[in-house]
Design a protein around this motif. Structure first.
Motif, PDB file in Angstrom:
ATOM      1  N   ARG A 183     -16.648  37.189 -30.713  1.00 53.78           N
ATOM      2  CA  ARG A 183     -15.352  36.934 -30.604  1.00 53.78           C
ATOM      3  C   ARG A 183     -14.867  36.995 -29.120  1.00 53.78           C
ATOM      4  N   ASP A 184     -15.549  37.599 -28.296  1.00 56.32           N
ATOM      5  CA  ASP A 184     -15.125  37.765 -27.069  1.00 56.32           C
ATOM      6  C   ASP A 184     -16.023  36.912 -25.963  1.00 56.32           C
ATOM      7  N   LEU A 199     -18.861  23.325 -35.565  1.00 62.45           N
ATOM      8  CA  LEU A 199     -18.255  24.239 -34.728  1.00 62.45           C
ATOM      9  C   LEU A 199     -16.771  24.672 -34.944  1.00 62.45           C
ATOM     10  N   HIS A 200     -15.964  23.737 -35.150  1.00 63.15           N
ATOM     11  CA  HIS A 200     -14.607  23.847 -35.225  1.00 63.15           C
ATOM     12  C   HIS A 200     -14.243  24.963 -36.419  1.00 63.15           C
ATOM     13  N   ARG A 201     -14.858  24.743 -37.507  1.00 60.48           N
ATOM     14  CA  ARG A 201     -14.736  25.475 -38.686  1.00 60.48           C
ATOM     15  C   ARG A 201     -15.230  27.118 -38.314  1.00 60.48           C
ATOM     16  N   PHE A 202     -16.514  27.182 -37.642  1.00 60.52           N
ATOM     17  CA  PHE A 202     -16.948  28.165 -37.237  1.00 60.52           C
ATOM     18  C   PHE A 202     -16.160  29.065 -36.288  1.00 60.52           C
ATOM     19  N   GLY A 207     -12.978  33.884 -35.696  1.00 60.93           N
ATOM     20  CA  GLY A 207     -11.994  34.491 -34.800  1.00 60.93           C
ATOM     21  C   GLY A 207     -12.700  34.137 -33.544  1.00 60.93           C
ATOM     22  N   ILE A 208     -13.282  32.937 -33.204  1.00 61.99           N
ATOM     23  CA  ILE A 208     -13.601  32.884 -31.852  1.00 61.99           C
ATOM     24  C   ILE A 208     -12.603  32.396 -30.931  1.00 61.99           C
ATOM     25  N   ARG A 209     -11.984  33.116 -29.982  1.00 63.52           N
ATOM     26  CA  ARG A 209     -10.974  32.743 -29.290  1.00 63.52           C
ATOM     27  C   ARG A 209     -11.048  31.780 -28.028  1.00 63.52           C
ATOM     28  N   ASP A 210     -12.218  31.873 -27.443  1.00 61.79           N
ATOM     29  CA  ASP A 210     -12.477  31.293 -26.353  1.00 61.79           C
ATOM     30  C   ASP A 210     -13.425  29.918 -26.531  1.00 61.79           C
TER      31      ASP A 210
END
Length: 316
Positions: A183-184, A199-202, A207-210
């Protein structure tokens, strides 16, 4: 009512091009001849199929309903001619998702599927258009909704996905990672995420923020950019051979393991020579290599399989 295949073919090509001149050119006839064929077809059917106007050509409601069965009629006529001639042409197969090397999978079944002619489509929309036009017989890549009407698909392979990152990434020394631990970090994508469904759904699921995107110049270029920055990572199916980029680390993802789904795609109702053989070869290899193992308690799919889509149509 007996349909003239030449008239139906003229309608189909014009409906695809939405331009009389271009459609006539693809059929190697004059625009006047094309217009006459479509006019006779409309007269026979007793309804307007194409609307001609100053803004161009468009389909009427009747034309939209007629397009899919019209395509199937043309394909069936072509198959009938091929059967009588006794010359079975090779199966025309296209692929997409080149960054993840779809040919790795097709190469394992090609020898058992008869003669194949392979193309190199750009993406799912362009390949779907080629299928509906009859330019190709089948395609292989990652299928996701919405699919255009008139196409059918079957899941062929589910492939675990690894996180690939710089050896200097804070998590690079871990033997395995949970997706949420990223996530970070910055997901480095080979294009805009709204065009990259997996990748969009992943990013949303875990919760991948960046995120950041690059230009798709191939896997080596993408991973060289990943290796250059310690916070970046990307996702690559586990069996894809990684290019020789210094400073890369590939880490398996677990709890859950993301799976990349490869599917065979074809026109619904098609009986192209070789399609059945290709589907059978894919199913045989899937059983031998355990390609379709999926446990929802340990794996993650953006679009989980809910039911078998049905058998590939048998070739007469």
């Amino acid at each position: 009512m007996d349909l003239d295949v030449a008239q139906v073919r003229a309608f189909v090509r014009t409906a695809e091009e939405l331009h009389f001149g271009r459609a006539a050119g693809t059929l190697a006839i004059s625009q006047q001849a094309l217009s006459k064929r479509i006019a006779r077809l409309e007269s026979l059917l007793g309804t307007e199929l194409l609307r001609r106007g100053g803004s161009g050509v468009s389909l009427t409601e009747a034309g939209r309903r007629f397009l899919l069965p019209a395509r199937q009629t043309v394909a069936a006529a072509d198959a009938a001619v091929a059967a009588v001639s006794g010359r079975e042409r090779p199966l025309r197969v296209d692929v997409w998702g080149h960054l993840y090397a779809p040919m790795r999978t097709l190469a394992q079944v090609a020898g058992r599927a008869g003669e194949l002619v392979l193309g190199h489509g750009r993406d799912l929309p362009s390949v779907a258009t080629a299928l509906l036009r009859g330019d190709i017989d089948a395609a292989f890549g990652r299928v996701h909704p919405p699919l255009p009407a008139g196409l059918a698909h079957r899941l062929v392979r589910l492939e675990p996905v690894d996180a690939v990152m710089s050896a200097d990434h804070p998590l690079a020394a871990r033997p395995a990672l949970r997706p949420e631990q990223l996530r970070d970090s910055v997901l480095w994508a080979p294009g805009a995420l709204d065009r990259l469904d997996f990748l969009h759904r992943f990013t949303h699921r875990f919760g991948i923020r960046d995120t950041a995107s690059s230009v798709n110049l191939g896997l080596a270029h993408l991973l060289a950019e990943v290796a250059h920055e310690p916070r970046r990572f990307s996702l690559v199916p586990a069996d894809v051979p990684l290019p020789e980029v210094p400073g890369l680390r590939s880490v398996p993802l677990v709890d859950p393991t993301p799976l990349y789904a490869w599917s065979l795609l074809w026109r619904a109702g098609d009986a192209s020579p070789g399609l059945d053989a290709l589907a059978a070869a894919c199913a045989e290899e899937a059983g031998r290599s355990r390609w379709l193992e999926y446990d929802p308690t340990r794996d993650w799919l953006p679009h989980p399989p809910t039911s078998d889509p049905g058998p590939v149509p048998r070739t007469p």
